[in-house]
Design a protein around this motif. Structure first.
Motif, PDB file in Angstrom:
ATOM      1  N   THR A   7       3.447  -6.896  15.038  1.00  0.00           N
ATOM      2  CA  THR A   7       2.505  -6.551  13.973  1.00  0.00           C
ATOM      3  C   THR A   7       2.017  -5.121  14.041  1.00  0.00           C
ATOM      4  O   THR A   7       1.440  -4.632  13.077  1.00  0.00           O
ATOM      5  CB  THR A   7       1.269  -7.456  14.030  1.00  0.00           C
ATOM      6  N   THR A 151      -3.999  -3.463   7.952  1.00  0.00           N
ATOM      7  CA  THR A 151      -2.734  -3.382   7.233  1.00  0.00           C
ATOM      8  C   THR A 151      -2.219  -1.943   7.298  1.00  0.00           C
ATOM      9  O   THR A 151      -3.017  -1.006   7.435  1.00  0.00           O
ATOM     10  CB  THR A 151      -2.914  -3.833   5.759  1.00  0.00           C
ATOM     11  N   ASN A 155       1.019  -0.013   2.794  1.00  0.00           N
ATOM     12  CA  ASN A 155       0.821  -1.255   2.052  1.00  0.00           C
ATOM     13  C   ASN A 155      -0.313  -1.144   1.038  1.00  0.00           C
ATOM     14  O   ASN A 155      -0.592  -2.097   0.310  1.00  0.00           O
ATOM     15  CB  ASN A 155       0.531  -2.407   3.026  1.00  0.00           C
ATOM     16  N   ASP A 210       1.694  -5.987  -0.428  1.00  0.00           N
ATOM     17  CA  ASP A 210       2.314  -7.177   0.165  1.00  0.00           C
ATOM     18  C   ASP A 210       1.323  -7.813   1.129  1.00  0.00           C
ATOM     19  O   ASP A 210       1.059  -7.276   2.210  1.00  0.00           O
ATOM     20  CB  ASP A 210       3.594  -6.779   0.905  1.00  0.00           C
ATOM     21  N   ARG A 211       0.795  -8.968   0.779  1.00  0.00           N
ATOM     22  CA  ARG A 211      -0.223  -9.607   1.613  1.00  0.00           C
ATOM     23  C   ARG A 211       0.343 -10.153   2.919  1.00  0.00           C
ATOM     24  O   ARG A 211      -0.408 -10.453   3.850  1.00  0.00           O
ATOM     25  CB  ARG A 211      -0.927 -10.707   0.825  1.00  0.00           C
ATOM     26  N   ALA A 212       1.668 -10.251   2.997  1.00  0.00           N
ATOM     27  CA  ALA A 212       2.287 -10.681   4.253  1.00  0.00           C
ATOM     28  C   ALA A 212       2.145  -9.612   5.332  1.00  0.00           C
ATOM     29  O   ALA A 212       2.367  -9.879   6.514  1.00  0.00           O
ATOM     30  CB  ALA A 212       3.756 -11.014   4.033  1.00  0.00           C
ATOM     31  N   GLN A 213       1.770  -8.403   4.940  1.00  0.00           N
ATOM     32  CA  GLN A 213       1.592  -7.311   5.894  1.00  0.00           C
ATOM     33  C   GLN A 213       0.130  -7.131   6.309  1.00  0.00           C
ATOM     34  O   GLN A 213      -0.269  -6.065   6.776  1.00  0.00           O
ATOM     35  CB  GLN A 213       2.140  -6.007   5.322  1.00  0.00           C
ATOM     36  N   TYR A 215      -2.705  -8.309   8.991  1.00  0.00           N
ATOM     37  CA  TYR A 215      -2.716  -8.882  10.337  1.00  0.00           C
ATOM     38  C   TYR A 215      -4.152  -9.003  10.822  1.00  0.00           C
ATOM     39  O   TYR A 215      -4.995  -8.153  10.541  1.00  0.00           O
ATOM     40  CB  TYR A 215      -1.894  -8.009  11.287  1.00  0.00           C
TER      41      TYR A 215
END
Length: 260
Positions: A7, A151, A155, A210-213, A215
């Motif tokens: 991450t 993040t 992003n 991108d909300r997957a990025q 942490y």
């Protein structure tokens, strides 16, 4: 010290020295180092902190006060003279150690503050900024159910974020002040702004690509992140909606200097 867990958040041990932490911050894509700490129930000063959290929320800048003096000032006012003297001495020693670590990142005396209220403005993605050439911030939220989220800068759509904050920043400042002074929940204070409230609750901001990025720092961990300066970028971060009703005892240590 462990790897970045895929991450960009590097985990260091409590014994890691300031030089190593600064190197790790420079290498991390997120500019964040995490140091695990015991949960509130396992801390030797848990009863002292619980007693403070039972009082109305407050903020205190230490300024030139040593941690022992600052904690005594708060404790004597809120809990009565000489309350929890042994516990607050142990907490002061931990604050001293963390302040030494933070100050060692830039070679200067850091600024220390504590607070026990939740600032709703922290729910919006932002970068801390100072005018010095090098700066870092250490956060230790004791007793919060969720950790800070970070993040990568790539992003964040910078143009969209600037447009968003031109409108929202003054309103968020007033919201923070209202919540601090009155204790009213953010859901009540901004009931008339459902779209903005939903973004805070869900994390679905229009400027995040991108909300997957996103942490999360481990709940209750110490985190150290870069502060934006004229010479260096800062770390994008926000608090979690889960913390709004449980603000915890937050320690904020900022170290900044013009020297490299």
């Amino acid at each position: 010290m462990s790897a970045d867990r895929g991450t960009g958040i590097v985990r260091a041990s409590p014994a890691t020295d300031a030089g190593t932490v600064r190197h790790l911050l420079g290498q991390s894509p997120l500019g964040t180092v995490e140091i695990l700490r015991p949960p509130l129930d396992d801390l030797p000063y848990r009863d002292f902190i619980a007693a403070l959290l039972a009082k109305p929320g407050f903020k205190l800048d230490f300024n030139r006060l040593a941690p022992t003096e600052a904690l005594a000032l708060v404790s004597d006012k809120l809990l009565g003279p000489d309350a929890f003297t042994s516990e607050r001495a142990l907490l002061a020693a931990d604050i001293d150690a963390l302040a030494e670590l933070a100050g060692g990142l830039v070679g200067s005396r850091p600024a220390i503050a504590i607070r026990t209220y939740f600032a709703p403005g922290d729910l919006v993605w932002h970068v801390d900024r100072v005018n010095e050439r090098a700066a870092f911030r250490l956060l230790w939220p004791i007793g919060r159910p969720a950790g800070m989220r970070v993040t990568p800068a790539a992003n964040v759509d910078a143009a969209l974020h600037r447009a968003y904050m031109r409108r929202e920043h003054p309103l968020l400042g007033r919201l923070d002040t209202r919540v601090m002074r009155s204790g009213v929940p953010v859901e009540q204070a901004w009931a008339h702004r459902p779209a903005q409230l939903e973004a805070m609750a869900s994390g679905a901001f229009p400027f995040i690509r991108d909300r997957a990025q996103e942490y999360e720092i481990a709940p209750g961990a110490v985190s150290i992140h870069r502060v934006e300066t004229p010479a260096r970028p800062g770390t994008w971060h926000r608090s979690s909606w889960a913390n709004r009703a449980t603000p915890g005892f937050q320690l904020v240590i900022t170290a900044a200097a013009d020297a490299e």
